[in-house]
Write a protein that holds these residues in place. Sequence first.
Motif, short mmCIF file in Angstrom:
data_model
loop_
_atom_site.label_atom_id
_atom_site.label_comp_id
_atom_site.label_asym_id
_atom_site.label_seq_id
_atom_site.Cartn_x
_atom_site.Cartn_y
_atom_site.Cartn_z
N ILE A 164 0.84 -1.20 0.00
CA ILE A 164 0.00 0.00 0.00
C ILE A 164 0.88 1.26 0.00
O ILE A 164 0.62 2.22 -0.72
CB ILE A 164 -0.95 -0.02 1.22
CG1 ILE A 164 -1.94 -1.18 1.07
CG2 ILE A 164 -1.69 1.31 1.35
CD1 ILE A 164 -2.78 -1.44 2.29
N ILE A 165 1.95 1.21 0.81
CA ILE A 165 2.87 2.35 0.83
C ILE A 165 3.43 2.60 -0.57
O ILE A 165 3.50 3.73 -1.04
CB ILE A 165 4.02 2.10 1.84
CG1 ILE A 165 3.46 2.07 3.26
CG2 ILE A 165 5.12 3.14 1.69
CD1 ILE A 165 4.48 1.73 4.33
N ASN A 166 3.78 1.53 -1.26
CA ASN A 166 4.37 1.68 -2.58
C ASN A 166 3.36 2.13 -3.62
O ASN A 166 3.62 3.04 -4.39
CB ASN A 166 4.99 0.35 -3.04
CG ASN A 166 6.21 -0.01 -2.22
OD1 ASN A 166 6.79 0.86 -1.57
ND2 ASN A 166 6.56 -1.27 -2.23
N SER A 167 2.19 1.49 -3.64
CA SER A 167 1.30 1.76 -4.77
C SER A 167 0.41 2.96 -4.54
O SER A 167 0.21 3.75 -5.45
CB SER A 167 0.47 0.52 -5.09
OG SER A 167 -0.32 0.19 -3.99
N VAL A 168 -0.14 3.12 -3.35
CA VAL A 168 -1.04 4.25 -3.13
C VAL A 168 -0.25 5.52 -2.85
O VAL A 168 -0.55 6.59 -3.37
CB VAL A 168 -2.02 3.97 -1.97
CG1 VAL A 168 -2.89 5.19 -1.69
CG2 VAL A 168 -2.90 2.78 -2.31
N TYR A 169 0.78 5.41 -2.00
CA TYR A 169 1.48 6.62 -1.56
C TYR A 169 2.81 6.84 -2.25
O TYR A 169 3.50 7.81 -1.94
CB TYR A 169 1.67 6.56 -0.03
CG TYR A 169 0.37 6.72 0.69
CD1 TYR A 169 -0.18 7.98 0.89
CD2 TYR A 169 -0.36 5.62 1.13
CE1 TYR A 169 -1.39 8.15 1.52
CE2 TYR A 169 -1.58 5.77 1.75
CZ TYR A 169 -2.09 7.04 1.96
OH TYR A 169 -3.30 7.20 2.58
#
Lengths: 317, 547
Positions: free
Chosen positions: B327-332
């Motif tokens: 999530i850190i990589n793809s969303v943020y």
Amino acid sequence: MSRGRFLLRRLTMLLASLLVASFVIFGSMYLAPGSALSALTGGRALPPASMAALQQRYHLNQPFLAQYWYWLANALHGNLGTSIEWRENVTTLMGGLAWTTAGLVLYASLIICVLGIGLGVLAGLRPGWVDTSTLVGTAVTAALPSFAAAMVLVAVFAVQLGWFPALGNGAGLLDNVRHLTLPAIALAISSLAIVARVTRAAVREEAGREHVQTAVSRGIPYRDIVRRHILRNAAIPITTITGITIASLIAVDAVVETAFSLNGLGAFLVKAAQDKDLAVVQGISLVLVIAFVVVNVIVDLLYAALDPRISLGTAPA
Amino acid sequence: MTRRRISIAAAGVVAVALLASACGRSLSSADSTTGNISPTANLVATTPAGAKPVSQAVWAVYRDVNSLDPVYAFDYPENTAISLMCESLLLQNPNGGIEPGLATLTTPTPKTFVFAINPKATFWDGHPVTPADVIYSLDRQMNVSLGGFYTGVFSNVKTIAQTGQDQVTISLKAPDYWLEGELSSMAGVVIEKSYAEKEGKNYGTPAGGIMCTGAYELKSWSPSAGVVAVANPHYWRGTTPLVKQITLTGVPDNNDLTAGLETGAIQGTYDSGGIPTLDELMKNTAVKVYQGPGWATDAMIISATSGPLANVKVRQALSLALNRQSIINSVYKGAATMPKWLANPGVFGYGTSAFDRAYQASPTMTENLAEARKLIAQAGVAGQTITIGTSSEVSSLAVETGAYQQAAVAIGLKVTLKSVSAQDFINFFTDPSYRKGVDMFPTVNYGDYADPAALLDTIALAGGSQNYDNFSDPQITADLDQSRTTANPDQRAALVAKAEQRAAQTLPWIPTVDPTNVLVMSSKLTGATASFAYMFAPWANSLGGVG
């Protein structure tokens, strides 16, 4: 039918359409899920007294017909109501926005009329590479939705080449034109292709008619033939398709405004509909309905001017 | 193409429902490592002060500003505009600490808050800030009939009265040190009484304008041209900003935002929920990307009052099975960190050493599938179904829902989705009938000031405005209640830290990730606040050209 009677009849029809449209829009907004209050309160749990105060201020607690009647009575007095989201008079809000939308639609219409009809006539009269390249080019752009065109135009002309600004309205007339150029092209591009193709077909058909062939064989200057026999007769279908596409620009306008972050009526309408800001939705919709009807009236008047055999209020042959 | 939107679900707390861009990420890209920002990179709360005058700057917000009335400020655009121009009784500094603002606070007794108004403080029109202005502004915030958002934060207030020439005293029914934080945010903004009374219900609208005290004053405002603020040459603190004019303009579309920043049509923006093109912007030399302390928590709200998720072991298992790094990589795009608590560590605005110590000692919520499966076996819920409320129209919500779905399936649960349209997503927060049968739904949430308790109290206390699952934990309740009445910042921090550590175990919500505050600014400009404090305190006073 005389022009006066025709306009009077059209005016009556306009008022009737406005009344019907306002009721349908009001009704569908009423039935759509969600509440204006959740936009108003941002979903924050307000004390019941606050909720009651807000409901009363915006007449949200009254039955549907009462709410509609309240809106209609105010509208007849020229008061289109207060935006829930902005807490301001809808007419004032629309004032500044209408210019952007009008400018954009007019600019796009100009592009369609000049380039669309121009290309069509050229292609119709000049079989060969001009015609073929127009056909291929318009086949591609006719299928290009305006939001896709917007992305391509911004990437090429704003980001890569830096010729035009990527977004915003600009200040001052020249700056406005510069800012509206890419949006107007995006808005016009697919309609332009359709107008060009219909124009080409109409011109080609008229050019092949017997009286044109006869005129050619009698040695009448080609320029006169084009002007008096081909274009004059092709004008009716060209006017029809141009009128329809320009009227449809009013509806597509919202997409382009959103894509270019322009502050116009269309983008504002979309936002207001999402937030269930009824007064704004009603106000803008009515302005758009009026614009649509006016464009059609102009087209009808043009028919009569172009072809005296057509009397006002009847369909062209 | 809407990007995101917030729903405040509580007194003092905002629930951010991300209506992210339609362009971009799909579930399958969740594991790709597109983020190139190290999660441990040093965060900056401020950027170096500007050195050169600049004639004007365009600042983007995700949609048009629709109110300048602090009573109705609940979302990024309004907060950004009001904090640019208006000031509160107390001031939140970029690190989250609370300083004297228009007034200095003393608390002779725990139930008496005395505000000494700075005698130099003046409104834009030159009138001094008087006790009458302060009392009027606070009364307006408390006035239920205005329908403002902050009435709840004054629940402990008994009376507000003038007690001296430049003095206002708030008497409380019970000690309440949370009020200090609230009065340093939108609830504490002071407006001019005579101006607001003259404008009546037009105050804070494009027709009525506003009258505040800040270093920028409102020049014009319309939905077509945005909010135009100009430097106030008579600013009472004696400094005049270097940027002569700032225009706040709504840019809902992410492609436009990126193109605008790259071409110089936009000079800056604060991200309000994940810019999909952050990678591209970081590589572009026309702009500089800063990351500051964030105060928001990206979390999964638990709304289940029965079924598997009502069992703490199942919540723990789900949390352990979650692939947060994806999530850190793809969303943020890397602009977020792995959580330890429900609070983002950016909100340690007071008692910092006490918070830091406790935070260091807490475990990071890393993935551990074996442990998760063990807990599920203990709970005996394998094969049962949970329902996630989401909106597939919002890519960030869809990606996060997908990650939770993956985690749930991996530990033997079945998942059904209740996906609604982007604009209906807010109903999960506001409408109990909408939440019926929904066990959890994602959010980004933040409090009005830098205190972990500002968010936790709405989630974990009985009757809390975001306590959707009737969560109750005697230890958390006791610690939070005591912290509210504790004057000493270090002691208060220690109590709140204990409550947070406990909440990280009992999981009233499941923390997803801790977003940092992302500031994207033209490389020709510097000086804007880089932390989330920009939402509540002037952020452009030091803005100017790079020297």
